[in-house]
Scaffold this active site. Structure first.
Site, PDB file in Angstrom:
ATOM      1  N   HIS A  27      16.924  21.023 -10.256  1.00  0.00           N
ATOM      2  CA  HIS A  27      18.129  20.488  -9.623  1.00  0.00           C
ATOM      3  C   HIS A  27      19.326  20.559 -10.571  1.00  0.00           C
ATOM      4  O   HIS A  27      20.382  21.109 -10.226  1.00  0.00           O
ATOM      5  CB  HIS A  27      17.880  19.036  -9.196  1.00  0.00           C
ATOM      6  CG  HIS A  27      19.039  18.411  -8.494  1.00  0.00           C
ATOM      7  ND1 HIS A  27      19.185  18.431  -7.131  1.00  0.00           N
ATOM      8  CD2 HIS A  27      20.136  17.747  -8.974  1.00  0.00           C
ATOM      9  CE1 HIS A  27      20.308  17.812  -6.786  1.00  0.00           C
ATOM     10  NE2 HIS A  27      20.897  17.385  -7.898  1.00  0.00           N
ATOM     11  N   GLU A  28      19.146  20.002 -11.760  1.00  0.00           N
ATOM     12  CA  GLU A  28      20.247  20.005 -12.729  1.00  0.00           C
ATOM     13  C   GLU A  28      20.540  21.418 -13.218  1.00  0.00           C
ATOM     14  O   GLU A  28      21.688  21.752 -13.533  1.00  0.00           O
ATOM     15  CB  GLU A  28      19.917  19.082 -13.907  1.00  0.00           C
ATOM     16  CG  GLU A  28      19.710  17.622 -13.536  1.00  0.00           C
ATOM     17  CD  GLU A  28      20.936  17.008 -12.871  1.00  0.00           C
ATOM     18  OE1 GLU A  28      22.073  17.462 -13.153  1.00  0.00           O
ATOM     19  OE2 GLU A  28      20.758  16.075 -12.057  1.00  0.00           O
ATOM     20  N   HIS A  31      23.016  22.947 -10.895  1.00  0.00           N
ATOM     21  CA  HIS A  31      24.382  22.543 -11.242  1.00  0.00           C
ATOM     22  C   HIS A  31      24.892  23.327 -12.451  1.00  0.00           C
ATOM     23  O   HIS A  31      26.041  23.780 -12.480  1.00  0.00           O
ATOM     24  CB  HIS A  31      24.420  21.046 -11.555  1.00  0.00           C
ATOM     25  CG  HIS A  31      24.189  20.155 -10.372  1.00  0.00           C
ATOM     26  ND1 HIS A  31      24.782  20.355  -9.146  1.00  0.00           N
ATOM     27  CD2 HIS A  31      23.427  19.035 -10.244  1.00  0.00           C
ATOM     28  CE1 HIS A  31      24.403  19.413  -8.306  1.00  0.00           C
ATOM     29  NE2 HIS A  31      23.574  18.595  -8.943  1.00  0.00           N
TER      30      HIS A  31
END
Length: 346
Positions: A27-28, A31
């Site tokens: 997820h990170e 980003h």
């Protein structure tokens, strides 16, 4: 107690924790990759939370490993406040920021799809919605369901995959479901009864029939993987609808403790259930983060969409207040759900 006994107890829990950390890293990482593509400065990318074990600097970003492997973050310049520094998040266009905000959830969904492909590929056969045979003394057979019936819907829910069949039966409010089937080319509507079992005070149908599986082909695996992926997405929305309608309460939800327990149990069995549960959890995390709930990526995306359409930002003090309130509510729900998880363990 022997080492092997202890290890057999501990390793599934470790595997479950590492899997959840993988979800967070993916997820990170989404980003991070999107920020780099948009030329946004990332001050720190951390794996884990809490005290730092070590860090190193590469291309203006500090990469950290921290002791608590149940979290992580991608800290961008100007992410939470306006910054005049070159390459800050706040200096980019709403479209660029929307892409960065959504990238984390998109990566979770991509990971979920990869896991679904692995699940379908690892199965001996590709599932269908056609009834193959029944258990001994099957109630569903006695109430009209027959081998060769192609199940098209359950209680009004369209059925496309074998996953949809089990989902439709699990959502039934009682022991009888309305089932639309195709038999010898003719569409029939049946009221099919089942035995039930009780779990945590809720009645669930016992599926007493088996479905036909087809031989695996490349095209069959791809088609079934896409259909199953969509089925998992629908399952998440159906679960939210069940909570809103009151069918399930907070006590029926699982937080980190319950999820780790469920995944570790599935890992210990060594069956495809572990992979299925991991795929569903990953897709769940990705979709939940896209919901327009304050303190989540979906809310920030919603705010940026408003900024792009109306050329006006929500005043920082109001945005902070809404995010703080949303975070407080989410943390409160998490505390309640975690307490419920712990009590279920004992």
């Amino acid at each position: 107690m022997s080492f092997s006994t202890v290890w057999n107890t501990v390793y599934p829990i470790i595997a479950a924790i590492l899997f959840f950390e993988l979800i967070i890293i993916i997820h990170e990482g989404g980003h991070f990759a999107a920020a780099r593509l948009m030329k946004i400065k990332v001050n720190e990318f951390s794996v884990g939370m809490g005290p730092k074990i070590f860090s190193l600097n590469r291309r203006g970003t500090k990469f950290s490993l921290r002791w608590v492997l149940f979290g992580g973050y991608c800290a961008m310049e100007g992410e939470d406040e306006d910054s005049s520094e070159k390459g800050s998040f706040s200096s980019k266009s709403p479209a660029a920021r929307m892409f960065v905000v959504a990238a984390g959830a998109i990566m979770n969904l991509l990971l979920g799809f990869v896991l679904v492909v692995a699940l379908v590929s690892s199965s001996e056969l590709v599932g269908t919605t056609t009834v193959a045979r029944f258990d001994d003394n099957a109630v569903s057979a006695a109430s009209g369901l027959q081998a060769g019936d192609v199940i098209k819907s359950i209680d009004g829910m369209r059925v496309y995959t074998s996953t949809d069949v089990s989902t439709g039966l699990s959502r039934s409010a009682d022991s009888t479901v309305e089932m639309d089937v195709v038999r010898n080319g003719e569409k029939l509507s049946l009221d099919v009864s089942f035995d039930t079992t009780e779990e945590n005070g809720t009645q669930f149908i016992k599926m007493d029939f088996w479905l036909i599986g087809n031989e695996k082909t490349f095209l069959g695996v791809v088609e079934n993987s896409l259909a199953t992926f969509i089925s998992y997405i629908r399952m998440v929305f159906l679960s939210v609808a069940d909570i809103i309608s009151g069918r399930f309460g907070l006590s029926d939800l699982s937080g980190p403790v319950g999820a780790v327990s469920a995944v570790s149990t599935a890992v210990k069995t060594g069956s495809g259930m572990g992979l299925r549960l991991m795929a569903l959890l990953t897709i769940n995390v990705g979709l939940f983060n896209l919901f327009p709930i304050p303190a989540l990526d979906g809310w920030r995306f919603f705010m940026l969409l408003g900024e792009a359409l109306f050329k006006k930002k929500l005043p920082p003090k109001w945005e902070y207040a809404v995010n703080a309130a949303g975070l407080a509510v989410l943390l409160g729900i998490m505390v309640i759900v975690t307490f419920s998880d712990v009590t279920k363990l004992f």
